[in-house]
Each structure stands twice: as structure tokens, then as C-alpha cells.
Write an enzyme that holds these catalytic residues in place. Structure first.
Site, PDB file in Angstrom:
ATOM      1  N   GLY A 131      37.002  39.028  42.808  1.00  0.00           N
ATOM      2  CA  GLY A 131      38.417  39.264  43.097  1.00  0.00           C
ATOM      3  C   GLY A 131      39.261  39.365  41.840  1.00  0.00           C
ATOM      4  O   GLY A 131      40.146  40.223  41.723  1.00  0.00           O
ATOM      5  N   CYS A 132      38.999  38.500  40.874  1.00  0.00           N
ATOM      6  CA  CYS A 132      39.774  38.491  39.629  1.00  0.00           C
ATOM      7  C   CYS A 132      39.485  39.743  38.802  1.00  0.00           C
ATOM      8  O   CYS A 132      40.382  40.297  38.167  1.00  0.00           O
ATOM      9  CB  CYS A 132      39.465  37.232  38.831  1.00  0.00           C
ATOM     10  SG  CYS A 132      39.905  35.727  39.723  1.00  0.00           S
ATOM     11  N   THR A 133      38.252  40.178  38.824  1.00  0.00           N
ATOM     12  CA  THR A 133      37.900  41.408  38.114  1.00  0.00           C
ATOM     13  C   THR A 133      38.587  42.605  38.757  1.00  0.00           C
ATOM     14  O   THR A 133      39.181  43.438  38.058  1.00  0.00           O
ATOM     15  CB  THR A 133      36.370  41.600  38.098  1.00  0.00           C
ATOM     16  OG1 THR A 133      35.780  40.484  37.411  1.00  0.00           O
ATOM     17  CG2 THR A 133      35.977  42.889  37.410  1.00  0.00           C
TER      18      THR A 133
END
Length: 190
Positions: free
Chosen positions: A46-48
Site C-alpha cells: 500500500g505504501c509503495t
């Protein structure tokens, strides 16, 4: 940096933090709009995806006099590797002591694998060219559905209006051709 939590529609007191590219100092961004997005951890799916989304729109943000800064509790080494791996053109703040996280009130108790722990609540804050917090805790991703930045702006009329006030129409939305803020907002019903 004092311990006081930032407040909507208030000037954010200047602060410094360790970051990739160069040390971060809020006052260095005076005269520009600033987006600070808080994310839980480098190199997670998700952060990527969120970071890549900001990277893809970065030239459009810059045209609108808006800079982007990411922030997590990861180390500088982790941030440098993450930024290099995904060619992120904007700084990433390292906040392992949670100083900035606490200032923006993004640390929350989370349950992972049945055990409670503290972690960053994914949040994005919009700061205007005068250093005033104009939008706080914009949810750029939903829990079950990853949304692109353009999709968020099409679904969240309040956030879309803030971006339009920043001089950025809704990134791929038909309102981008509107001749005025009022016409653009009418397209969203905001």
C-alpha cells in the site's frame, strides 16, 4: 518543535526533520503549497502504491506550485533505498522518534496478527503557501480498495475543492477544463 498538535486553519510552527535529498525545514516551503503524506512503512504494497501515485502526479503538483513530502518512522537508510528503488523525486522524512507523527496526531493503536501495537494511520495533510493547515487527515487510500489520487479527488468533493484552490484541478477529472473554481466545484457539487 513544540509538543502541540497542529490545528486546521492554523499556521503550523516551523520544524526541522531528517530527510532524504536534504534536511527538511517547513519554512523552506513558504510561498509554496505543501502536501505531507504519512505512511506506515517503506516497501509495503500500500505504501509503495501511494508513493508511486504521488511520483506520477509530481510534475502536475509542481506546475501548481505544490511540493510533496512523504513521512514514516523508517530509518534514513530505508528511505534512501526506497526512494532510489522507486525513483521518488521528493523528500522522505525519517521520524523514528515519532516527533512529527505526534505533532500531526497520526499515531494510532492498531491490531496486527491479534496483537495491539502503535503505528501510523495513513494520512495526508495539505498546507497552503502561508504555512496554514487547510486540510488534515485526507484518506488517500481506503482499507479494502486502493484508490489512485485521481480517484480520491473525484470521490471526495472537499479534498477536490482544496486541490482546486491550490490551482490543481482534479487530475484527470473533466472539471480540469472548467474556467473557474466555481464551475469546477459545480462539477463536483462542492
Amino acid at each position: 518543535m513544540s509538543e502541540e498538535t497542529v490545528q486546521l486553519d492554523q499556521i503550523i510552527p516551523d520544524f526541522t526533520a531528517e530527510a532524504t535529498v536534504k534536511p527538511f525545514k517547513l519554512s523552506d516551503y513558504k510561498g509554496k503549497n505543501l502536501i505531507i503524506y504519512f505512511y506506515p512503512k517503506d516497501n509495503t504494497p500500500g505504501c509503495t502504491a501511494e508513493s508511486i501515485d504521488f511520483r506520477e502526479y509530481y510534475p502536475e503538483f509542481q506546475k501548481a506550485n505544490t511540493e510533496i513530502v512523504g513521512l514514516s518512522r523508517d530509518s534514513m537508510r530505508s528511505h534512501e533505498n526506497f526512494a532510489k528503488k522507486f525513483d521518488l523525486p521528493f523528500p522522505l522524512i525519517s521520524d523514528p522518534e515519532e516527533t512529527v507523527c505526534n505533532r500531526f496526531n497520526v499515531m494510532k493503536t492498531k491490531i496486527r496478527y491479534g496483537k495491539p501495537g502503535r503505528g501510523i494511520e495513513r494520512s495526508t495533510f495539505l498546507i497552503d503557501r502561508n504555512g496554514k493547515l487547510v486540510k488534515g487527515k485526507v484518506k488517500m487510500m481506503q482499507v479494502e480498495k486502493t484508490m489512485s489520487l485521481g480517484e480520491v479527488l473525484r470521490e471526495d468533493r472537499g479534498t477536490a475543492r482544496i486541490f482546486m484552490e491550490f490551482g490543481m484541478h482534479c487530475l484527470g477529472c473533466p472539471c480540469a477544463t472548467a474556467e473557474s473554481l466555481e464551475d469546477a466545484c459545480a462539477a463536483h457539487g462542492a
